[in-house]
Design an enzyme around this catalytic site. Structure first.
Site, PDB file in Angstrom:
ATOM      1  N   GLU A  21       0.822  -1.211   0.000  1.00 51.17           N
ATOM      2  CA  GLU A  21       0.000   0.000   0.000  1.00 51.17           C
ATOM      3  C   GLU A  21       0.858   1.264   0.000  1.00 51.17           C
ATOM      4  O   GLU A  21       0.340   2.373   0.164  1.00 51.17           O
ATOM      5  CB  GLU A  21      -0.932  -0.012   1.212  1.00 51.17           C
ATOM      6  CG  GLU A  21      -1.946  -1.156   1.141  1.00 51.17           C
ATOM      7  CD  GLU A  21      -2.798  -1.298   2.385  1.00 51.17           C
ATOM      8  OE1 GLU A  21      -2.233  -1.247   3.495  1.00 51.17           O
ATOM      9  OE2 GLU A  21      -4.009  -1.462   2.234  1.00 51.17           O
TER      10      GLU A  21
ATOM     11  N   TYR B 208     -13.679  18.854  17.229  1.00 53.14           N
ATOM     12  CA  TYR B 208     -12.353  18.309  16.933  1.00 53.14           C
ATOM     13  C   TYR B 208     -12.330  17.520  15.634  1.00 53.14           C
ATOM     14  O   TYR B 208     -11.329  17.507  14.924  1.00 53.14           O
ATOM     15  CB  TYR B 208     -11.823  17.482  18.118  1.00 53.14           C
ATOM     16  CG  TYR B 208     -11.372  18.408  19.209  1.00 53.14           C
ATOM     17  CD1 TYR B 208     -10.127  19.028  19.123  1.00 53.14           C
ATOM     18  CD2 TYR B 208     -12.207  18.744  20.256  1.00 53.14           C
ATOM     19  CE1 TYR B 208      -9.716  19.929  20.082  1.00 53.14           C
ATOM     20  CE2 TYR B 208     -11.819  19.652  21.219  1.00 53.14           C
ATOM     21  CZ  TYR B 208     -10.567  20.245  21.134  1.00 53.14           C
ATOM     22  OH  TYR B 208     -10.173  21.152  22.074  1.00 53.14           O
TER      23      TYR B 208
END
Ligand SMILES: [Zn+2]
Length: 211
Positions: A76, A122
């Site tokens: 990946e 957040y």
């Protein structure tokens, strides 16, 4: 590139990898971590566990994803190179198969342009709008071009039936954003089926003006 800088970066990649693994943010031999050093990228190697990878195990690849030195890179690694090419200010990428994020990536009824609502301040500040990229088999490099083009506008992506990929200006920043994404995915699933109030558009815009 000084040897000291490289040694520090290798140690930081391993610290973040261990932190991801020990806190259960990925499992088995899944997940990978990278850091940019000039025009080279340090990335965790193929088949490694983030819980046991060591500084000398790391692979070195170029920004085009080519293997330059060390162990064979994660299959990946192309995702990391694509994110770092798309985002010149980013120096680090983390990718995991975190449980709640992976669960959300399998839901049928989500908006691929913005998978998770702005449930908390957040999430808005650390992740922002989270796009969902279509499913690709592991290692399918056709995902590379799509990840690169999407990452120009988003530092966090969710891969369909897979997991999140997050870039940041530092390793700790990328890890913070990944963790916020995972916690928000958990909240989203906990709230499923309940009437939910996400932040209003004006509240989201106020947060953007703060950051
Ligand atoms: Zn993966």
């Amino acid at each position: 590139m000084s040897a000291l800088l490289e040694a520090t970066a290798r140690a930081q990649v391993v610290d973040v990898a261990r932190s991801i693994f020990t806190r259960g943010l990925t499992h088995g031999r899944t997940g990978n971590v990278s850091a940019r050093l000039g025009d080279r990228i340090l990335v965790t190697p193929t088949g490694s566990s983030l819980g046991t990878v060591a500084p000398d195990d790391l692979s070195v690849i170029g920004l085009d994803g080519e293997h330059l030195d060390g162990s064979a890179p994660s299959k990946e690694a192309f995702l990391h190179a694509a994110m770092l090419r798309a985002r010149p200010d980013a120096t680090a990428v983390v990718h995991t198969h975190s449980t709640y994020s992976a669960a959300v990536s399998c839901l049928a009824d989500v908006d691929p342009a913005s998978v998770l609502p702005p449930l908390t301040a957040y999430f808005v500040m650390r992740v922002g709008t989270l796009p969902l990229l279509p499913y690709h088999a592991p290692g399918d490099a056709t995902l590379e071009r799509l990840a690169e083009s999407t990452a120009r506008n988003h530092h966090a992506l969710l891969l369909r039936n897979h997991g999140p990929v997050v870039a940041g200006p530092s390793l700790s920043n990328a890890l913070d954003a990944l963790e916020e994404l995972e916690q928000t995915a958990k909240l989203f699933l906990l709230l499923h089926g309940r009437a939910t109030r996400a932040l209003a558009q004006v509240e989201v815009e106020d947060l953007h003006s703060l950051s």
